[in-house]
Design an enzyme around this catalytic site. Sequence first.
Site, short mmCIF file in Angstrom:
data_model
loop_
_atom_site.label_atom_id
_atom_site.label_comp_id
_atom_site.label_asym_id
_atom_site.label_seq_id
_atom_site.Cartn_x
_atom_site.Cartn_y
_atom_site.Cartn_z
CB SER A 35 -0.88 0.04 1.25
OG SER A 35 -1.79 -1.01 1.26
CG HIS A 66 -3.48 -1.79 -3.54
ND1 HIS A 66 -2.48 -2.63 -3.12
CD2 HIS A 66 -4.01 -1.26 -2.42
CE1 HIS A 66 -2.42 -2.61 -1.80
NE2 HIS A 66 -3.34 -1.78 -1.35
CD GLU A 91 -8.20 -6.71 -2.94
OE1 GLU A 91 -8.45 -6.04 -3.96
OE2 GLU A 91 -7.13 -7.30 -2.75
CG MET A 221 -4.81 -6.35 7.00
SD MET A 221 -6.14 -5.25 6.53
CE MET A 221 -6.36 -4.31 8.05
CG ASN A 245 -0.85 2.40 11.51
OD1 ASN A 245 -0.67 2.04 10.35
ND2 ASN A 245 -1.42 1.65 12.41
CG HIS A 259 -6.50 2.78 3.62
ND1 HIS A 259 -5.56 1.77 3.67
CD2 HIS A 259 -6.67 3.07 2.31
CE1 HIS A 259 -5.19 1.46 2.44
NE2 HIS A 259 -5.84 2.23 1.59
#
Length: 287
Positions: A35, A66, A91, A221, A245, A259
């Site tokens: 990301s 992405h 997803e 993830m 973070n 995000h």
Amino acid sequence: PESSTGYSFEDCQATADWLLSQTAVRPLVGIVCGSGLGGLADALKDQVAFNYRDIPNFPQSTVHGHAGRLVFGTLKGRPCVCMQGRFHLYEGYPIQKITMPMRIFKLLGVETVILTNAAGGLNQDYKVGDIMIIKDHLNMPGFAGNNPLAGPNDERFGVRFPCMSDAYDRELQQLAFDVGSELGYSDFLREGVYCVLGGPSFETIAECRMLHKLGADAVGMSTVHEVIVARHCGMRVFALSLITNKAVMDYDSEEKANHEEVLQTGKQRAEQLERLVSTLVTQLEHN
Ligand code: 6GU
């Protein structure tokens, strides 16, 4: 036999052959951009790029941040292939689908896979913007039976029960530390254990505390499923987390994982991460 990807060996071979017919690049290195880290792909010279949707049999990417392109090219003269945008469990893809590109890498001739991701820091010594060299992982979906190698095994890719105690190549970790310190990155270069969860919800405070106690330094993830499939078919693996973070560990904290913060930190450190990876690539030895 049908392979565990839900794609047969022949399906993967057909995809790889199609790609090899479209480009003269013969990559020895395969890179996966996390990301906000897609800039790595843009650094490739003499690019030949394919949208995922145009590649036979390839899954499609849906997440913001992405791009969804497979980019062939050279990094300082070294032939590479780069996934700009990856597939995630959250997803909704079957786990075999999100790791299928690793088998394509293998059939393209890739020997070394470099994976990057954005992750939350659990280790209290970590700061936002740290780059963590992954030395090991905790595969939480795997504990629940969600392993990308579940199902029939095709021996043409690898063995039924692959070893994972050597998943992250130690020489490459050392090389990355050496390269990083030469670049002056020692202050924000770490090594640690990456824990994968299914997402898409971020962790609760109790979950972060649990993962930290279990030995995880960072949580995310992605990556682990790709590592398992890449190791299964015998590619060398190196992986990095950008700590975007700090995971929230106590009830007094006002912080909330989001995000946007992940993408913002990616932008700030992206250039250094790119330089680390591209310098590493120039120092790789291949047979
Ligand atoms: Cl805090 N958690 C997870 N699961 N993934 C992340 C993250 C946190 N920060 C970036 N990616």
